[in-house]
Every structure is written in structure tokens, then in C-alpha cells.
Design a protein around this motif. Structure first.
Motif, PDB file in Angstrom:
ATOM      1  N   ARG A   1      -4.030  41.311  54.909  1.00 15.29           N
ATOM      2  CA  ARG A   1      -3.547  39.992  54.522  1.00 15.29           C
ATOM      3  C   ARG A   1      -4.441  39.421  53.436  1.00 15.29           C
ATOM      4  N   LYS A   2      -3.805  38.895  52.399  1.00 16.46           N
ATOM      5  CA  LYS A   2      -4.539  38.242  51.318  1.00 16.46           C
ATOM      6  C   LYS A   2      -4.288  36.749  51.395  1.00 16.46           C
ATOM      7  N   GLU A   3      -5.379  35.976  51.411  1.00 18.00           N
ATOM      8  CA  GLU A   3      -5.259  34.537  51.606  1.00 18.00           C
ATOM      9  C   GLU A   3      -4.401  33.874  50.548  1.00 18.00           C
ATOM     10  N   THR A   4      -4.460  34.419  49.327  1.00 16.70           N
ATOM     11  CA  THR A   4      -3.735  33.780  48.223  1.00 16.70           C
ATOM     12  C   THR A   4      -2.277  34.190  48.158  1.00 16.70           C
ATOM     13  N   ALA A   5      -1.938  35.221  48.884  1.00 17.78           N
ATOM     14  CA  ALA A   5      -0.563  35.743  48.812  1.00 17.78           C
ATOM     15  C   ALA A   5       0.367  34.916  49.687  1.00 17.78           C
ATOM     16  N   GLY A   6       1.506  34.589  49.146  1.00 20.74           N
ATOM     17  CA  GLY A   6       2.495  33.841  49.909  1.00 20.74           C
ATOM     18  C   GLY A   6       3.242  34.753  50.866  1.00 20.74           C
ATOM     19  N   ILE A   7       3.825  34.162  51.882  1.00 20.66           N
ATOM     20  CA  ILE A   7       4.597  34.925  52.869  1.00 20.66           C
ATOM     21  C   ILE A   7       6.071  34.827  52.503  1.00 20.66           C
ATOM     22  N   PRO A   8       6.758  35.964  52.312  1.00 21.81           N
ATOM     23  CA  PRO A   8       8.186  35.933  51.972  1.00 21.81           C
ATOM     24  C   PRO A   8       8.984  35.194  53.046  1.00 21.81           C
ATOM     25  N   THR A   9       9.937  34.423  52.596  1.00 23.98           N
ATOM     26  CA  THR A   9      10.758  33.646  53.537  1.00 23.98           C
ATOM     27  C   THR A   9      12.188  34.162  53.626  1.00 23.98           C
ATOM     28  N   ALA A  10      12.541  35.182  52.848  1.00 23.31           N
ATOM     29  CA  ALA A  10      13.902  35.718  52.885  1.00 23.31           C
ATOM     30  C   ALA A  10      14.206  36.281  54.267  1.00 23.31           C
ATOM     31  N   SER A  11      15.434  36.068  54.734  1.00 25.74           N
ATOM     32  CA  SER A  11      15.801  36.491  56.089  1.00 25.74           C
ATOM     33  C   SER A  11      15.809  38.016  56.245  1.00 25.74           C
ATOM     34  N   ASN A  12      15.925  38.745  55.122  1.00 27.20           N
ATOM     35  CA  ASN A  12      15.955  40.212  55.221  1.00 27.20           C
ATOM     36  C   ASN A  12      14.564  40.830  55.189  1.00 27.20           C
ATOM     37  N   ILE A  13      13.505  39.975  55.183  1.00 26.99           N
ATOM     38  CA  ILE A  13      12.126  40.465  55.188  1.00 26.99           C
ATOM     39  C   ILE A  13      11.389  39.860  56.372  1.00 26.99           C
ATOM     40  N   ALA A  14      10.754  40.719  57.153  1.00 28.78           N
ATOM     41  CA  ALA A  14       9.946  40.266  58.284  1.00 28.78           C
ATOM     42  C   ALA A  14       8.489  40.568  57.998  1.00 28.78           C
ATOM     43  N   CYS A  15       7.637  39.517  58.009  1.00 26.94           N
ATOM     44  CA  CYS A  15       6.198  39.694  57.869  1.00 26.94           C
ATOM     45  C   CYS A  15       5.571  39.468  59.242  1.00 26.94           C
ATOM     46  N   LEU A  16       4.965  40.495  59.795  1.00 26.31           N
ATOM     47  CA  LEU A  16       4.497  40.464  61.175  1.00 26.31           C
ATOM     48  C   LEU A  16       3.001  40.725  61.248  1.00 26.31           C
ATOM     49  N   ASP A  17       2.402  40.215  62.307  1.00 26.31           N
ATOM     50  CA  ASP A  17       0.996  40.496  62.597  1.00 26.31           C
ATOM     51  C   ASP A  17       0.944  41.898  63.216  1.00 26.31           C
ATOM     52  N   ARG A  18       0.393  42.833  62.466  1.00 28.30           N
ATOM     53  CA  ARG A  18       0.452  44.230  62.900  1.00 28.30           C
ATOM     54  C   ARG A  18      -0.282  44.459  64.213  1.00 28.30           C
ATOM     55  N   HIS A  19      -1.367  43.715  64.448  1.00 23.69           N
ATOM     56  CA  HIS A  19      -2.162  43.945  65.654  1.00 23.69           C
ATOM     57  C   HIS A  19      -1.499  43.379  66.903  1.00 23.69           C
ATOM     58  N   SER A  20      -0.442  42.594  66.727  1.00 27.86           N
ATOM     59  CA  SER A  20       0.290  42.084  67.891  1.00 27.86           C
ATOM     60  C   SER A  20       1.361  43.081  68.353  1.00 27.86           C
ATOM     61  N   LEU A  21       1.540  44.154  67.572  1.00 28.08           N
ATOM     62  CA  LEU A  21       2.573  45.137  67.871  1.00 28.08           C
ATOM     63  C   LEU A  21       2.001  46.328  68.630  1.00 28.08           C
ATOM     64  N   GLN A  22       2.823  46.900  69.493  1.00 21.30           N
ATOM     65  CA  GLN A  22       2.471  48.134  70.180  1.00 21.30           C
ATOM     66  C   GLN A  22       3.444  49.227  69.756  1.00 21.30           C
ATOM     67  N   TYR A  23       2.902  50.372  69.324  1.00 23.23           N
ATOM     68  CA  TYR A  23       3.744  51.481  68.878  1.00 23.23           C
ATOM     69  C   TYR A  23       3.982  52.457  70.018  1.00 23.23           C
ATOM     70  N   PRO A  24       5.082  53.214  69.956  1.00 22.49           N
ATOM     71  CA  PRO A  24       6.079  53.182  68.881  1.00 22.49           C
ATOM     72  C   PRO A  24       6.995  51.967  68.998  1.00 22.49           C
ATOM     73  N   LEU A  25       7.493  51.506  67.838  1.00 26.98           N
ATOM     74  CA  LEU A  25       8.499  50.465  67.830  1.00 26.98           C
ATOM     75  C   LEU A  25       9.864  51.087  68.120  1.00 26.98           C
ATOM     76  N   ILE A  26      10.759  50.299  68.616  1.00 26.80           N
ATOM     77  CA  ILE A  26      12.108  50.775  68.921  1.00 26.80           C
ATOM     78  C   ILE A  26      13.113  49.952  68.120  1.00 26.80           C
ATOM     79  N   LEU A  27      13.966  50.652  67.394  1.00 30.19           N
ATOM     80  CA  LEU A  27      15.072  49.998  66.689  1.00 30.19           C
ATOM     81  C   LEU A  27      16.342  50.355  67.449  1.00 30.19           C
ATOM     82  N   ARG A  28      17.073  49.335  67.886  1.00 34.68           N
ATOM     83  CA  ARG A  28      18.271  49.588  68.685  1.00 34.68           C
ATOM     84  C   ARG A  28      19.296  48.495  68.432  1.00 34.68           C
ATOM     85  N   LYS A  29      20.514  48.755  68.891  1.00 33.72           N
ATOM     86  CA  LYS A  29      21.548  47.728  68.838  1.00 33.72           C
ATOM     87  C   LYS A  29      21.270  46.689  69.929  1.00 33.72           C
TER      88      LYS A  29
END
Length: 446
Positions: free
Chosen positions: A345-373
Motif C-alpha cells: 500500500r502506498k500512502e499517496t495512492a488513491g483507492i479505486p472506487t469503481a464497482s468492478n474493482i475490489a481493493c482488499l486488505d490482503r492480510h485479512s484473507l485466508q487462501y485459497p479463495l473460492i469463487l462461486r455462484k
């Protein structure tokens, strides 16, 4: 050697069938198939005659049908016939007349073979037919497999006249006073095979009179070369293609170092619907960045770090579950593509707000991730809210249509919804002041 002797010798050499077998002969009424029927009678084989009336030439089609029925009576063998509405088949299945006729013919012949207890279907393809096929395949770019021409035997289908030239069959008919009928459609050059027969081969024969026999001789060597070729290709495929579930993985570096690279690549990717025209696009993926893809008629081929990943179109939709490991950079679904990117993370960088982009805290995630319906009962904590909400209610609030709901994916971590893909992230995985590493995921709908 006379034609009858050559006929029986070829059957024995190619091990096409024995005298214990019962054969179903496809007879049109033309010189080739009629001579074939007489050869079967003279050689003492057990056979029946089958005739297809495609009803494309009016009275001429009826004449051919009657002629073949009379031939069967004179040879004293069982006779089977069928009439097709070929034009209706072309409209219903959106295929050409030639394709329609071939589909109808072989389907009915197979059914008749089974129903009558015959062992094989026999067609009257001869040496010229096989030579024409080789030239047509060369023109289409079918590769080495197209060089073997018409095979003498394929499963229940045999062609015992491939040793003979058209002139040999005509001479046998003349010598034995065998009558036959002429198909007027054989004269026109609007069909591809007739074009090669009447326009291409005669021109080549002006320079090389023995072209048909020469190609036939080469076909024998091509068939043997194809066996060696297939063995070598199989070794490369076993070395390069790794399967994980419904996905195939090809290591980029290994493929780049393979010799001959383009030939091996073609043999690998043509299994996944790749055409000759698309192969250069696929090879460009070897030099591209992660996330780039090529879509064939049946598969997607995606560059993902040091791999090319191959997935069947709609495969993920059918399975409805895709496992995403930590180092995955791209995931294809039936209706879109996910691109995943990690970084500090860069302090000066803005966070995208477009609905098709998700910016997540990587350390809050547990792998593997699951993509499902998504499914009934799913809930999440919408970004900015501390209260959970069922996805079904969220969809109502978003005014999603039924088709939109059906095509919605959910990203999950440790059985918790992380992102309703393309719509809203879960508040529990948002970026905070303590976030040091990001996972940015972009959804590209297709």
C-alpha cells in the motif's frame, strides 16, 4: 494383375474383413459403387446393398433408386433404401448440402448396419478420391493428419477400392458389360471436391501425368510417418500439459524451449479449439503479461505468471466453484475475467472506487479463495455497514434482474463473503490505516 485379384489382395493386405463377415455396401448407382458390388459378388463375399435417395435431383434421384434396387435383385442380395428431406436438414441444422447429405447418409447406414446384423459398412472410395482429399487438406491447412488421405478402415467403415484408379473401375465395367447411372451433380464444379476433380488435378496432370498414383504412393509413407509423429507429440504433451481438475496448465518456459516449438504448440492447443489462424495469437501469450487471454471456439487460454491456463468455456459456470491459490493472477469464467494483483500500500495512492474493482486488505484473507455462484442464504457486511445483509435482499435493493442474479459470482475466504463480484465488497476486508499489503481484483465482464 486384374482388378478382382487386386481387390481381394488389398482386402487381405489391409486386413479389412474376412469371409465370415457380412457387409453393408453403400451403392449410389454410379460406376464406382456398382463395380464394387460386382466385385463383392465375384469374390464370393456375403453382402447387402443400401441406397440413400437425397431427393435433390428430382426424377434422376428416383431413377437412381430404382436402378440400385434392380441391381440388388439381379445380384440376389438384400436391399435397403431410404429417402431424405435433405434441404430441410440443411435449414434445420444450418449446414451445407454436402454436410447434410454426409450426416444423413452415415447415420442411416450405421443404423441399418446394426438393425440388419451386418459387421461393416463399405463405401466405394478409390485412389482418386484419396488423392483429392490430400490436396484439399493441404489447401485447408489440416496438418500432417490430413496427409493420410482416406483411410482403408475406420472402426466399422471400410474402403476396399483405394488401391484402384477410376480408369481401372471404368475398364472393368466395360469389359464385363456392367451398366450404371451417371449423377449429373458430379459434373458441376460448385462443390469443392468436384472443383479439385475437374479443375485442379487435370492441370497438375499436364506436368505430372502420374500425379494420382504418386500421391497414393506418398500416402502410404505419410500414414507411417504420422504414427511416428503422433508418438513424438504424445511425449511432448505428457511433458508439458498438467491437469488440475477441469483446468490444463502449460509452463511457458518449457514450451518456449521446446523444439520444434510451433509444431508442438499447435498439437497441444488445437485440442482446445485453436485454429491455425489463432495459433500466432496464442504464441504471443508466451511474451505477454499476466491476464492476457485468447478465446477459441471452446476454450480460454490465459497467461498467468509462468503458466498458460486452459479452461473450457462455461466450465466454471457448470462447476460453479473455482479455487484460487495465492499466486493466481487471472481467472476466467463463462461470463467474465478476474485479474488479481498484489502489492504494497502506498500512502499517496488513491483507492479505486469503481464497482468492478475490489481493493482488499490482503492480510485479512485466508487462501485459497473460492469463487462461486451465489446461493440462497448467503450474507455479507456491505462496505460501510456493521449490520449483515442477505444477498437476496441486496439484489432487490440493487434492482437486479433474474438473469443478472443468475450470473453473479461471489468471492469467498474461509467461508466468509469477501466480494459480490462487480458490485460491493464486504466491510470486514476493506483497506484500513493498518493495511500494508493490497490485493486488487478487477472484474472484466465478457
Amino acid at each position: 494383375m486384374d482388378l478382382l485379384t487386386g481387390f481381394t489382395a488389398y482386402i487381405e493386405k489391409e486386413e479389412l474383413f474376412t469371409r465370415d463377415h457380412s457387409m453393408l455396401l453403400a451403392v449410389s448407382g454410379g460406376v464406382d459403387s456398382v463395380v464394387m458390388a460386382h466385385l463383392f459378388r465375384a469374390a464370393g463375399f456375403t453382402f447387402s446393398i443400401a441406397h440413400c435417395n437425397f431427393q435433390l435431383r428430382g426424377e434422376e434421384s428416383l431413377r437412381d433408386e430404382a436402378f440400385v434396387e434392380d441391381l440388388a435383385a439381379r445380384l440376389q442380395v438384400p436391399f435397403y433404401k431410404v429417402r431424405f428431406d435433405t434441404l430441410a436438414h440443411t435449414t434445420t441444422h444450418r449446414v451445407s448440402i454436402q454436410v447434410a447429405a454426409r450426416q444423413l447418409r452415415y447415420e442411416w447406414l450405421e443404423q441399418t448396419m446394426v438393425k440388419t446384423g451386418c459387421d461393416f459398412i463399405v463405401t466405394a472410395h478409390h485412389m482418386q478420391d484419396s488423392a483429392e482429399t490430400v490436396l484439399m487438406n493441404l489447401s485447408k491447412g489440416t496438418g500432417i493428419a490430413g496427409l493420410h488421405g482416406i483411410l482403408p478402415k475406420q472402426a466399422y467403415l471400410v474402403r476396399p477400392l483405394l488401391f484402384a484408379q477410376k480408369a481401372d473401375l471404368q475398364a472393368y465395367a466395360d469389359e464385363h458389360d456392367i451398366s450404371f447411372v451417371e449423377d449429373s451433380s458430379n459434373i458441376t464444379v460448385k462443390y469443392t471436391r468436384n472443383f479439385f476433380r475437374h479443375k485442379v488435378i487435370p492441370v497438375i496432370q499436364e506436368a505430372y501425368p502420374g500425379v494420382v498414383a504418386n500421391i497414393a504412393g506418398s500416402i502410404i509413407r505419410f500414414r507411417e510417418a504420422e504414427i511416428l509423429y503422433a508418438q513424438a507429440v504424445e511425449k511432448h504433451i505428457k511433458r508439458l500439459v498438467e491437469q488440475k481438475g477441469n483446468m490444463y496448465m502449460i509452463p511457458v518456459l518449457k514450451l518456449q524451449k521446446t523444439i520444434p516449438m510451433e509444431t508442438v504448440a499447435w498439437e497441444i492447443f488445437r485440442q482446445y479449439g485453436c485454429t491455425p489462424a489463432q495459433l500466432p495469437q496464442v504464441l504471443e501469450l508466451l511474451q505477454s503479461s499476466s491476464g492476457k487471454l485468447v478465446e477459441t471456439g471452446s476454450h480460454r487460454i490465459i497467461r498467468d505468471r509462468q503458466w498458460l491456463l486452459v479452461t473450457r468455456l462455461a466450465e466454471e459456470e457448470e462447476a460453479s466453484v473455482i479455487v484460487i491459490e495465492k499466486d493466481r493472477t487471472a481467472v476466467a469464467t463463462a461470463n467474465g475475467l478476474l485479474r488479481l494483483k498484489t502489492g504494497e500500500r502506498k500512502e499517496t495512492a488513491g483507492i479505486p472506487t469503481a464497482s468492478n474493482i475490489a481493493c482488499l486488505d490482503r492480510h485479512s484473507l485466508q487462501y485459497p479463495l473460492i469463487l462461486r455462484k451465489w446461493k440462497q442464504g448467503d450474507y455479507f457486511y456491505p462496505l460501510g455497514m456493521r449490520k449483515k445483509k442477505k444477498l437476496s435482499r441486496f439484489f432487490i435493493d440493487q434492482k437486479l434482474s433474474l438473469p443478472q442474479k443468475e450470473h453473479t459470482w461471489v468471492l469467498e475466504s474461509a467461508k466468509r463473503v469477501v466480494w459480490i463480484v462487480g458490485l460491493r465488497i464486504d466491510d470486514r476486508f476493506k483497506i484500513t490505516d493498518q493495511t500494508k499489503e493490497l490485493l486488487t481484483i478487477e472484474w472484466e465482464a465478457l
